[in-house]
Motif scaffolding. Structure first.
Motif, mmCIF file in Angstrom:
data_model
loop_
_atom_site.group_PDB
_atom_site.id
_atom_site.type_symbol
_atom_site.label_atom_id
_atom_site.label_comp_id
_atom_site.label_asym_id
_atom_site.label_seq_id
_atom_site.Cartn_x
_atom_site.Cartn_y
_atom_site.Cartn_z
ATOM 1 N N LEU A 13 -5.810 -2.737 -14.181
ATOM 2 C CA LEU A 13 -4.880 -2.011 -13.961
ATOM 3 C C LEU A 13 -3.469 -2.744 -13.563
ATOM 4 O O LEU A 13 -2.566 -2.378 -14.109
ATOM 5 N N LEU A 68 -5.152 0.071 -4.865
ATOM 6 C CA LEU A 68 -4.345 -0.482 -5.671
ATOM 7 C C LEU A 68 -3.198 -1.200 -4.795
ATOM 8 O O LEU A 68 -2.793 -2.280 -5.081
ATOM 9 N N LEU A 96 -11.155 3.077 -8.757
ATOM 10 C CA LEU A 96 -9.749 2.494 -9.170
ATOM 11 C C LEU A 96 -10.132 1.141 -8.402
ATOM 12 O O LEU A 96 -9.616 -0.048 -9.150
ATOM 13 N N GLY A 134 -7.513 5.839 -3.759
ATOM 14 C CA GLY A 134 -7.261 5.009 -4.991
ATOM 15 C C GLY A 134 -5.755 4.491 -4.888
ATOM 16 O O GLY A 134 -5.692 3.317 -5.222
ATOM 17 N N ALA A 191 -9.069 -2.267 -10.794
ATOM 18 C CA ALA A 191 -7.983 -2.771 -10.012
ATOM 19 C C ALA A 191 -7.166 -3.949 -10.845
ATOM 20 O O ALA A 191 -6.106 -4.015 -10.869
ATOM 21 N N ALA A 248 1.662 2.541 -7.111
ATOM 22 C CA ALA A 248 0.421 3.015 -6.438
ATOM 23 C C ALA A 248 0.706 3.949 -5.450
ATOM 24 O O ALA A 248 0.171 4.750 -4.880
#
Length: 427
Positions: free
Chosen positions: A297, A346, A290, A342, A294, A310
């Protein structure tokens, strides 16, 4: 192709921001911190090995090392924040790195001389923790001045990625080094890592605006008032206050579960040491994956929305941890840990970028110190509570309480102004 026209004339093109890959200052900072993080992860293995094997420390005496490593965040974060806002932060970081290098170098030298004692190890760990607090406050306050505001998420993502990579390979490298040269001598490598960090910081060339220490009327207030200004600022920011409550709650329960997870896997799941190591590797891979995506996303989900998503979305996967069973079922624990890893990547990237973006530069050190003081200050208490729950209620029951408590931290950001926002304000 014709140029699009507006009532005011030709449309203006927004100049593209240079990539961080072309930023000399960022690459120096990133490279130095990657090496430093790797050295720190190696020492996390070497310190308890030295205490338990070379010095014959008991379980409680070894646990005191963790307590001493985290205690400085509770005692010195606020003074460090006031100091970081008054001095050249880059020079403060270099001094902290050189101090930690000297402390790490003292361990193998004293061990070779046959004078290493548990008391000396406690002193080194405690003093190193104090310097780490000073470095961390200055580092989180200086970084936003080395990149543009719209590069904060990308920069923080790369820095967090280095931490996860170090967490993945650091313990393995530490174990190999301990087998080759002995636990005490591995601290030579740790000292070199801090030296590399100091050199890269020294090589950074800043503009006069970046180099200047933010000045304001706050510099004339008393040290006691300065230490509380960060907390006062956070209390006036509804979103920042919710993020602080969420992070603190999560840290408390995560450390509570962390204090019993190895014991749970060994005694309840009958996992081998190799399987335990595999579980932690799986969790680190989750954060690494992730971390790589990042920035994409965050842009796709929204810089505000990603904070509560998140925290809330991975929650059901946490339940796999207390549901894990002996045999290959132990990997369910790894999946749950990977989900949290993860989530942490985030959430931390987005939350830290927001804090750096909205806080006035002249008090950023104090605001960062406030977060460290509260969020990290609960960590020793969480470890104590986790151990108590495991002893009184059983490991699996205690783990259920911990993972549900971790997931409950999301409520602070779900029921906040963030839920109705897609993106955070620029300033």
């Amino acid at each position: 192709m014709t140029q699009q026209l507006t009532a005011a004339g030709p449309a203006r093109r927004t100049p593209s921001r240079p990539s961080l890959w072309r930023s000399r200052n960022f690459l120096l900072l990133w490279g130095g911190q990657t090496v430093s993080e790797l050295g720190t992860r190696i020492s996390h293995v070497a310190v308890p090995v030295v205490a338990a094997d070379a010095l014959g420390a008991s379980i409680f005496q070894v646990s005191l090392l963790t307590f001493l490593a985290w205690l400085p965040y509770l005692l010195f974060s606020l003074p460090a924040g006031a100091l970081a806002d008054r001095v050249d932060q880059r020079k403060l970081m270099i001094l902290c790195d050189l101090g930690r290098m000297a402390l790490m170098l003292s361990l193998p030298l004293v061990a070779i001389a046959g004078r290493l004692t548990l008391t000396f190890l406690y002193v080194v760990v405690g003093l190193s923790g104090v310097l780490t607090v000073g470095f961390t406050v200055a580092y989180r306050s200086r970084f936003p001045r080395l990149v543009e505001a719209d590069q904060l998420v990308d920069g923080n993502a790369k820095l967090v990625l280095s931490q996860d990579a170090a967490e993945l390979v650091g313990p393995t490298i530490g174990g190999v080094l301990i087998g080759l040269v002995g636990a005490a001598r591995t601290f030579f490598g740790n000292a070199i890592a801090f030296l590399v960090s100091a050199v890269t910081l020294w090589l950074i060339r800043e503009t006069p605006e970046q180099r200047a220490t933010p000045a304001s009327s706050r510099d004339r207030v008393s040290p006691r008032t300065a230490m509380t200004e960060g907390l006062a600022f956070v209390r006036r920011q509804p979103i920042l206050l919710k993020i602080l409550a969420c992070t603190t709650t999560s840290n408390f329960f995560v450390m509570a579960s962390g204090s019993i997870e190895v014991t749970f896997m060994l005694r309840e799941l009958h996992a081998s040491s190799v399987m335990v190591g595999l579980v932690f590797s799986v969790s680190a891979i989750g954060g690494l994956t992730l971390g790589i995506f990042a920035n994409r996303l965050t842009n796709r989900i929204g810089t505000a929305r990603v904070i509560w998503v998140a925290m809330a979305a991975p929650g059901p996967l946490y339940l796999l941890m207390p549901l894990a069973q002996p045999g290959w079922g132990v990997l369910l624990y790894g999946v749950g840990l990977a989900a949290f890893s993860g989530n942490a990547v985030l959430f931390n990237i987005a939350a830290m970028s927001y804090r750096q973006r909205i806080t006035p530069p002249e008090i950023l050190g104090r605001v960062n110190a406030t977060f460290l003081w509260i969020c990290y200050g609960v960590i020793p208490l969480g470890a104590l509570v986790g151990g108590t729950l495991g002893s009184q209620l059983g490991l699996r029951t205690a783990l259920w309480i911990c993972v549900l408590g971790t997931w409950s931290a999301a409520l602070f950001v779900v029921f906040s102004p963030l839920r109705k926002m897609r993106d955070l304000p620029a300033t």
